[in-house]
Design an enzyme around this catalytic site. Structure first.
Site, PDB file in Angstrom:
ATOM      1  N   HIS A 235       0.843  -1.190   0.000  1.00 18.29           N
ATOM      2  CA  HIS A 235       0.000   0.000   0.000  1.00 18.29           C
ATOM      3  C   HIS A 235       0.879   1.242   0.000  1.00 18.29           C
ATOM      4  O   HIS A 235       1.825   1.334   0.783  1.00 18.29           O
ATOM      5  CB  HIS A 235      -0.905   0.002   1.238  1.00 18.29           C
ATOM      6  CG  HIS A 235      -1.746   1.239   1.360  1.00 18.29           C
ATOM      7  ND1 HIS A 235      -1.638   2.109   2.426  1.00 18.29           N
ATOM      8  CD2 HIS A 235      -2.702   1.750   0.548  1.00 18.29           C
ATOM      9  CE1 HIS A 235      -2.501   3.092   2.270  1.00 18.29           C
ATOM     10  NE2 HIS A 235      -3.153   2.912   1.139  1.00 18.29           N
ATOM     11  N   SER A 236       0.613   2.188  -0.906  1.00 20.27           N
ATOM     12  CA  SER A 236       1.260   3.496  -0.929  1.00 20.27           C
ATOM     13  C   SER A 236       2.783   3.346  -1.030  1.00 20.27           C
ATOM     14  O   SER A 236       3.280   2.785  -2.015  1.00 20.27           O
ATOM     15  CB  SER A 236       0.831   4.278   0.318  1.00 20.27           C
ATOM     16  OG  SER A 236       1.145   5.645   0.190  1.00 20.27           O
ATOM     17  N   TYR A 237       3.545   3.824  -0.025  1.00 21.49           N
ATOM     18  CA  TYR A 237       5.000   3.626  -0.024  1.00 21.49           C
ATOM     19  C   TYR A 237       5.360   2.156  -0.168  1.00 21.49           C
ATOM     20  O   TYR A 237       6.416   1.821  -0.736  1.00 21.49           O
ATOM     21  CB  TYR A 237       5.599   4.181   1.280  1.00 21.49           C
ATOM     22  CG  TYR A 237       6.987   3.659   1.568  1.00 21.49           C
ATOM     23  CD1 TYR A 237       8.099   4.199   0.920  1.00 21.49           C
ATOM     24  CD2 TYR A 237       7.186   2.600   2.461  1.00 21.49           C
ATOM     25  CE1 TYR A 237       9.381   3.698   1.166  1.00 21.49           C
ATOM     26  CE2 TYR A 237       8.456   2.104   2.712  1.00 21.49           C
ATOM     27  CZ  TYR A 237       9.546   2.649   2.065  1.00 21.49           C
ATOM     28  OH  TYR A 237      10.811   2.144   2.307  1.00 21.49           O
TER      29      TYR A 237
END
Length: 220
Positions: free
Chosen positions: A77-79
């Site tokens: 998720h994300s980073y």
């Protein structure tokens, strides 16, 4: 039964995946929601003594993948898209399905900093004013969020291209938040036949805001 390894985004730990892990486990799957080095609970009060960068996070996630039997569905998720790409490039034979949950999909030589937008770069600059080494969690995040190691946002990922051999790659784009840095990436990859893409009209924390839809995509 499928084995899932879930890598969280910046400032968060494996706890952020709980709405998803609960659902996957009820369906009989094996789930490993990891917390990356330097992001363990309590780090705000007791920060790690050694340097932590993107390589540290790739190494740790790779050890988890290596420790479980069979091939895995590796999600970030994300980073978390940064370390999962590094893991996938290192051991593509262990990855059945690579899933980017509103996450960065880097090319060789790119960093989180390169891919983030001006809003998130300003968040990092402001958050790092304390010691220049750790980025304080932005306002409004879960109270369990902790400072994130600055070096992991700045270090470039090094890739051989082996991750492109993974048979199934999926991008989930959350379109329901204004500050998203992922629109251009989604527009590019949704026309790429090597990718499966999904758009969900939700905010960035897809696991919390759309766990049923996310579970359906991951188990479909």
């Amino acid at each position: 039964m499928t084995t899932f390894v879930l890598v969280p985004g910046g400032w968060h730990g494996g706890w952020d995946y709980q709405p998803l892990t609960d659902r996957l486990r009820r369906l009989g799957h094996s789930v490993h929601a990891i917390t990356l080095p330097g992001l363990e609970p309590g780090q705000a009060a007791q920060r790690p003594s050694g340097p932590i960068n993107l390589d540290t996070h790739i190494d740790y996630a790779a050890e988890v993948v290596q420790s479980v039997p069979g091939d895995v569905v590796l999600c970030g998720h994300s980073y978390g898209g940064m370390p999962i790409t590094g893991v996938a490039d290192r051991m593509p034979e262990r990855i059945r399905h690579l899933v980017y949950i509103d996450a960065f999909v880097p090319h060789d030589g790119e960093s989180w900093w390169d891919l983030a937008n001006e809003y998130y770069r300003s968040v990092v600059i402001e958050g790092a004013r304390g010691d220049g080494l750790h980025v304080a969690a932005p306002p409004g995040l879960d109270p369990r969020a902790v400072p994130h190691p600055m070096a992991s946002f700045l270090q470039e990922v090094r890739l051989t291209g082996a991750h492109a051999r993974i048979p199934r790659r999926t991008l989930i784009f959350a379109s329901g938040w204004d500050a998203t840095p992922f629109r251009e990436q989604y527009d590019r990859l949704r026309d790429d036949p090597a990718w499966e893409t999904h758009e969900l009209a939700t905010r960035h924390n897809v696991m919390r805001d759309a766990p049923d839809a996310l579970t359906a995509i991951l188990t479909g």
